[in-house]
Design an enzyme around this catalytic site. Structure first.
Site, PDB file in Angstrom:
ATOM      1  N   GLN A  55      -7.921  28.919 -17.860  1.00 29.90           N
ATOM      2  CA  GLN A  55      -8.334  28.303 -19.118  1.00 29.90           C
ATOM      3  C   GLN A  55      -9.727  28.732 -19.568  1.00 29.90           C
ATOM      4  O   GLN A  55     -10.058  28.597 -20.741  1.00 29.90           O
ATOM      5  CB  GLN A  55      -8.274  26.782 -18.987  1.00 29.90           C
ATOM      6  CG  GLN A  55      -6.855  26.273 -18.808  1.00 29.90           C
ATOM      7  CD  GLN A  55      -6.800  24.765 -18.739  1.00 29.90           C
ATOM      8  OE1 GLN A  55      -6.791  24.193 -17.658  1.00 29.90           O
ATOM      9  NE2 GLN A  55      -6.770  24.116 -19.890  1.00 29.90           N
TER      10      GLN A  55
ATOM     11  N   HIS B 227       2.223  36.915 -22.529  1.00 26.10           N
ATOM     12  CA  HIS B 227       2.319  38.274 -23.068  1.00 26.10           C
ATOM     13  C   HIS B 227       3.764  38.613 -23.450  1.00 26.10           C
ATOM     14  O   HIS B 227       4.002  39.339 -24.424  1.00 26.10           O
ATOM     15  CB  HIS B 227       1.806  39.300 -22.055  1.00 26.10           C
ATOM     16  CG  HIS B 227       0.328  39.215 -21.823  1.00 26.10           C
ATOM     17  ND1 HIS B 227      -0.288  39.769 -20.727  1.00 26.10           N
ATOM     18  CD2 HIS B 227      -0.658  38.622 -22.544  1.00 26.10           C
ATOM     19  CE1 HIS B 227      -1.592  39.538 -20.789  1.00 26.10           C
ATOM     20  NE2 HIS B 227      -1.841  38.849 -21.887  1.00 26.10           N
TER      21      HIS B 227
ATOM     22  N   ASP C 218      -6.478  35.709 -22.339  1.00 25.74           N
ATOM     23  CA  ASP C 218      -7.010  37.003 -21.909  1.00 25.74           C
ATOM     24  C   ASP C 218      -8.541  37.010 -21.845  1.00 25.74           C
ATOM     25  O   ASP C 218      -9.137  37.640 -20.967  1.00 25.74           O
ATOM     26  CB  ASP C 218      -6.549  38.113 -22.856  1.00 25.74           C
ATOM     27  CG  ASP C 218      -5.057  38.396 -22.742  1.00 25.74           C
ATOM     28  OD1 ASP C 218      -4.379  37.721 -21.942  1.00 25.74           O
ATOM     29  OD2 ASP C 218      -4.568  39.284 -23.469  1.00 25.74           O
TER      30      ASP C 218
ATOM     31  N   ARG D  56     -15.873  20.935 -10.518  1.00 24.84           N
ATOM     32  CA  ARG D  56     -14.532  21.227 -10.022  1.00 24.84           C
ATOM     33  C   ARG D  56     -13.976  22.426 -10.795  1.00 24.84           C
ATOM     34  O   ARG D  56     -13.766  22.353 -12.013  1.00 24.84           O
ATOM     35  CB  ARG D  56     -13.610  20.012 -10.203  1.00 24.84           C
ATOM     36  CG  ARG D  56     -12.221  20.295  -9.682  1.00 24.84           C
ATOM     37  CD  ARG D  56     -11.237  19.162  -9.892  1.00 24.84           C
ATOM     38  NE  ARG D  56      -9.918  19.681  -9.571  1.00 24.84           N
ATOM     39  CZ  ARG D  56      -8.815  19.441 -10.264  1.00 24.84           C
ATOM     40  NH1 ARG D  56      -8.844  18.644 -11.314  1.00 24.84           N
ATOM     41  NH2 ARG D  56      -7.677  19.987  -9.896  1.00 24.84           N
TER      42      ARG D  56
ATOM     43  N   HIS E 242      -4.314  26.214  -9.369  1.00 21.47           N
ATOM     44  CA  HIS E 242      -4.200  25.488 -10.639  1.00 21.47           C
ATOM     45  C   HIS E 242      -3.239  26.262 -11.551  1.00 21.47           C
ATOM     46  O   HIS E 242      -3.638  26.809 -12.571  1.00 21.47           O
ATOM     47  CB  HIS E 242      -5.568  25.319 -11.302  1.00 21.47           C
ATOM     48  CG  HIS E 242      -5.613  24.233 -12.332  1.00 21.47           C
ATOM     49  ND1 HIS E 242      -6.535  23.202 -12.303  1.00 21.47           N
ATOM     50  CD2 HIS E 242      -4.847  24.003 -13.419  1.00 21.47           C
ATOM     51  CE1 HIS E 242      -6.343  22.398 -13.332  1.00 21.47           C
ATOM     52  NE2 HIS E 242      -5.323  22.875 -14.033  1.00 21.47           N
TER      53      HIS E 242
ATOM     54  N   ASN F  76      -3.271  21.569  -7.633  1.00 25.50           N
ATOM     55  CA  ASN F  76      -3.489  20.675  -8.762  1.00 25.50           C
ATOM     56  C   ASN F  76      -2.184  20.346  -9.472  1.00 25.50           C
ATOM     57  O   ASN F  76      -1.447  21.241  -9.879  1.00 25.50           O
ATOM     58  CB  ASN F  76      -4.443  21.322  -9.783  1.00 25.50           C
ATOM     59  CG  ASN F  76      -4.652  20.439 -10.999  1.00 25.50           C
ATOM     60  OD1 ASN F  76      -5.365  19.448 -10.942  1.00 25.50           O
ATOM     61  ND2 ASN F  76      -4.012  20.785 -12.117  1.00 25.50           N
ATOM     62  N   GLU F  77      -1.892  19.052  -9.588  1.00 27.83           N
ATOM     63  CA  GLU F  77      -0.786  18.548 -10.401  1.00 27.83           C
ATOM     64  C   GLU F  77       0.562  19.199 -10.105  1.00 27.83           C
ATOM     65  O   GLU F  77       1.124  19.938 -10.927  1.00 27.83           O
ATOM     66  CB  GLU F  77      -1.113  18.694 -11.890  1.00 27.83           C
ATOM     67  CG  GLU F  77      -2.308  17.890 -12.327  1.00 27.83           C
ATOM     68  CD  GLU F  77      -2.547  17.914 -13.829  1.00 27.83           C
ATOM     69  OE1 GLU F  77      -3.334  17.094 -14.298  1.00 27.83           O
ATOM     70  OE2 GLU F  77      -1.932  18.759 -14.525  1.00 27.83           O
TER      71      GLU F  77
ATOM     72  N   ASN G 115      -5.570  12.663 -11.549  1.00 28.14           N
ATOM     73  CA  ASN G 115      -5.780  13.037 -12.952  1.00 28.14           C
ATOM     74  C   ASN G 115      -5.015  12.058 -13.827  1.00 28.14           C
ATOM     75  O   ASN G 115      -3.841  11.781 -13.576  1.00 28.14           O
ATOM     76  CB  ASN G 115      -5.257  14.446 -13.235  1.00 28.14           C
ATOM     77  CG  ASN G 115      -6.014  15.518 -12.480  1.00 28.14           C
ATOM     78  OD1 ASN G 115      -7.042  15.262 -11.852  1.00 28.14           O
ATOM     79  ND2 ASN G 115      -5.508  16.738 -12.529  1.00 28.14           N
TER      80      ASN G 115
ATOM     81  N   TYR H 177      -4.496  10.636 -18.101  1.00 25.90           N
ATOM     82  CA  TYR H 177      -4.813  10.770 -19.518  1.00 25.90           C
ATOM     83  C   TYR H 177      -4.190   9.681 -20.393  1.00 25.90           C
ATOM     84  O   TYR H 177      -4.801   9.222 -21.341  1.00 25.90           O
ATOM     85  CB  TYR H 177      -4.366  12.146 -20.033  1.00 25.90           C
ATOM     86  CG  TYR H 177      -5.181  13.292 -19.500  1.00 25.90           C
ATOM     87  CD1 TYR H 177      -6.307  13.761 -20.180  1.00 25.90           C
ATOM     88  CD2 TYR H 177      -4.841  13.915 -18.307  1.00 25.90           C
ATOM     89  CE1 TYR H 177      -7.063  14.814 -19.689  1.00 25.90           C
ATOM     90  CE2 TYR H 177      -5.595  14.969 -17.803  1.00 25.90           C
ATOM     91  CZ  TYR H 177      -6.704  15.420 -18.496  1.00 25.90           C
ATOM     92  OH  TYR H 177      -7.462  16.452 -18.009  1.00 25.90           O
TER      93      TYR H 177
ATOM     94  N   GLU I  69      -9.661  14.303 -13.141  1.00 25.99           N
ATOM     95  CA  GLU I  69      -9.579  14.734 -14.549  1.00 25.99           C
ATOM     96  C   GLU I  69      -9.390  13.517 -15.429  1.00 25.99           C
ATOM     97  O   GLU I  69      -8.605  12.618 -15.115  1.00 25.99           O
ATOM     98  CB  GLU I  69      -8.386  15.676 -14.804  1.00 25.99           C
ATOM     99  CG  GLU I  69      -8.580  17.098 -14.381  1.00 25.99           C
ATOM    100  CD  GLU I  69      -7.381  17.979 -14.772  1.00 25.99           C
ATOM    101  OE1 GLU I  69      -6.760  17.709 -15.828  1.00 25.99           O
ATOM    102  OE2 GLU I  69      -7.076  18.905 -14.012  1.00 25.99           O
TER     103      GLU I  69
END
Length: 502
Positions: free
Chosen positions: A49, A69, A82, A107, A152, A196-197, A337, A339, A406
């Site tokens: 990211q 891609h 990219d 992190r 991740h 992660n997750e 995490n 949200y 998170e």
């Protein structure tokens, strides 16, 4: 009879922005209690990211490179990772932002393919190793601890080509990668996250084709993925525990993400539906680690539905007694995490047709129209959900140390006057403090997503979650502080969410 393990995915993560409506916290007053001394505050990112440099200096291709891609229309704004936030070249600026805010830890994740281009330890990319060593040294020079995530979501494409997380070989390959990372970076790392997750990896990547690698194997491949993710985590944990802990004095765990699922009414049926849902979402990955084996409700429901669907055995691959023992206890703390939240009511049993994890869980899952609507998809703002989730976790798994790894909110335009983000942070952290003071829940850290705007998976640059703005159309990718960065800095300094506290 149907053959059980034909290869067989689904997606669940999006980012949010405030819209019309309320968050069902009407009348709630933000606490004026303070975080205890020694409470730790951090920020989080993920390699794909932010880093960019997708094929620079010997880095190998990974599944998000490959998938986007090959299918550019899957990203809402047509962008790619990219270049992303160009942290591969601008990591010192990222650390400067963290220093300005005053965070205690950062992190971030290591891109497996940046240090092992083909995913295997027979070919180590020195330039990739140097990048992470330089980042770790920069953090240390600025008094910021590293919390490093080994995985991740960015599996090297070479390992996807052999079946990825549905191939049992991945367990040993991940363990070898983890061991190499401990050897290379462990002197600078006090906290490790193995994976992660797993929910997003397995149900997003192998359940409904919504995330890379885009394999549609609902009800089958997504469960194989879960099995091997948990076994890989356990193997990596044990290697650290037996070979590195005594000399590096670090800690290690897995990060589990979960929404909260609130029963629509106090009826036994709605409560059962909500409990079943959270067991399929959170318990599926927490239960093997903290108690042992899949949750019983999962074992029973998947077995029952599998037989009705014509399979000759359950679609949920069982753990042997040795595997149960190997996975159980592989944590040093619980990392979460969170949200958003959902309502759940009892519903008729889903049709017996094409199997899926969602159908196996059952129930009617929805969000209230009165909750603040996200700019993108399903995400609504429900601050009280974090407190209820934490209380459920304590009731289910006992008095564990918990770190929020998170939590955050996005917008589309990257406004510097991001009062909506300040409000979000204030409300969510207030419910966090309530859980600590009123329910005696042992929470020791909070990690904000994110320090800078980044590439938000299939939403591209539409979802801006940083407390520093990054203009993705500017080749220089300058970091510009938002109002929320000042607010978070003040919380860290004063331990207080308000202008003044008790």
């Amino acid at each position: 009879m149907k053959f059980l393990y034909r290869f067989v995915i689904f997606t669940l993560f999006v980012v949010s922005s405030f819209g019309d409506g309320d968050d069902d916290d009407v009348g709630y007053e933000v606490t004026n209690k303070t975080f205890p001394k020694g409470f730790l505050f951090g920020v989080a990112t993920a390699a794909y990211q932010i880093e960019g440099g997708w094929d620079e200096d010997g880095k190998g291709e990974q599944i998000w490179d490959m998938w986007i891609h090959s299918n550019p229309k899957i990203v809402a704004d047509g962008s790619t990772g990219d270049v992303a936030s160009d942290s591969y070249h601008k990591y010192k600026e990222d650390v400067a932002c963290m220093t300005e805010v005053g965070v205690h830890y950062y992190r971030f994740s290591i891109a497996w393919a940046r240090i092992l281009p083909n995913g295997r330890t027979n070919k180590v990319n020195k330039a990739g190793v140097d990048y992470y060593l330089n980042l770790l040294k920069e953090l240390k020079a600025n008094g910021i601890e590293a919390m490093v995530t080994l995985y991740h979501w960015d599996l090297p494409t070479a390992l996807h080509d052999i079946g990825g997380w549905t191939n049992p070989e991945i367990v040993g390959l991940f363990a070898e990668y983890a061991q190499l990372c401990y050897e290379l970076f462990g002197d600078y790392v006090k906290t490790w996250v193995t994976i992660n997750e797993p929910k997003q990896i397995c149900h997003g990547g192998y359940g409904g084709s919504g995330y890379a690698p885009g394999i549609n194997s609902e009800g089958l491949g997504e469960y194989l993925c879960a099995r091997y993710v948990l076994l890989a985590h356990a193997k990596a944990w044990h290697i650290y525990d037996t070979e590195f802990r005594s000399k590096q004095n670090g800690r290690i765990t897995i990060v589990i993400d979960s929404d909260w699922f609130e029963p629509t009414t106090d009826s036994a049926e709605d409560k059962e539906a909500a409990e079943t849902k959270i067991q399929f979402v959170f318990g599926m990955y927490a239960n093997p680690v903290f108690i042992g084996d899949w949750p019983q409700v999962m074992i029973d429901r998947v077995a029952d539905r599998s037989l009705k669907e014509g399979f000759d055995q359950t679609r949920l691959p069982p753990f042997s007694s040795e595997e149960v023992a190997d996975i159980r206890g592989t944590y040093d703390f619980l990392a979460i995490n969170h949200y958003t939240s959902y309502m759940v009511s009892a519903a008729a049993e889903p049709n017996i047709d094409n199997p899926s994890w969602v159908k196996d869980a059952g129930g009617n899952v929805y969000q209230k129209d009165t909750w603040q609507q996200a700019a993108i998809g399903w995400f609504r703002i429900v601050p009280w959900g974090i407190g209820k989730l934490l209380k459920w976790i304590k009731a289910t798994y006992g008095d564990l140390e918990i770190v929020i790894t998170e939590n955050g909110v996005s917008d589309r335009n990257g406004t510097l006057e991001d009062d909506h983000r300040i409000r979000y942070l204030k409300l969510y952290m207030s419910h966090l403090l309530d859980a600590m003071y009123e329910d005696n829940i042992n929470i020791t850290g909070y990690t904000l997503w994110s320090i800078i705007d980044n590439f938000e998976w299939t939403q591209g640059f539409n979802g801006k979650l940083g407390i520093y703005y990054v203009n993705m159309s500017d080749p220089e990718r300058p970091r510009v502080p938002k109002k929320s960065s000042k607010y978070y800095a003040n919380v860290i300094k004063t331990l207080c969410l308000q202008d003044s506290c008790e």
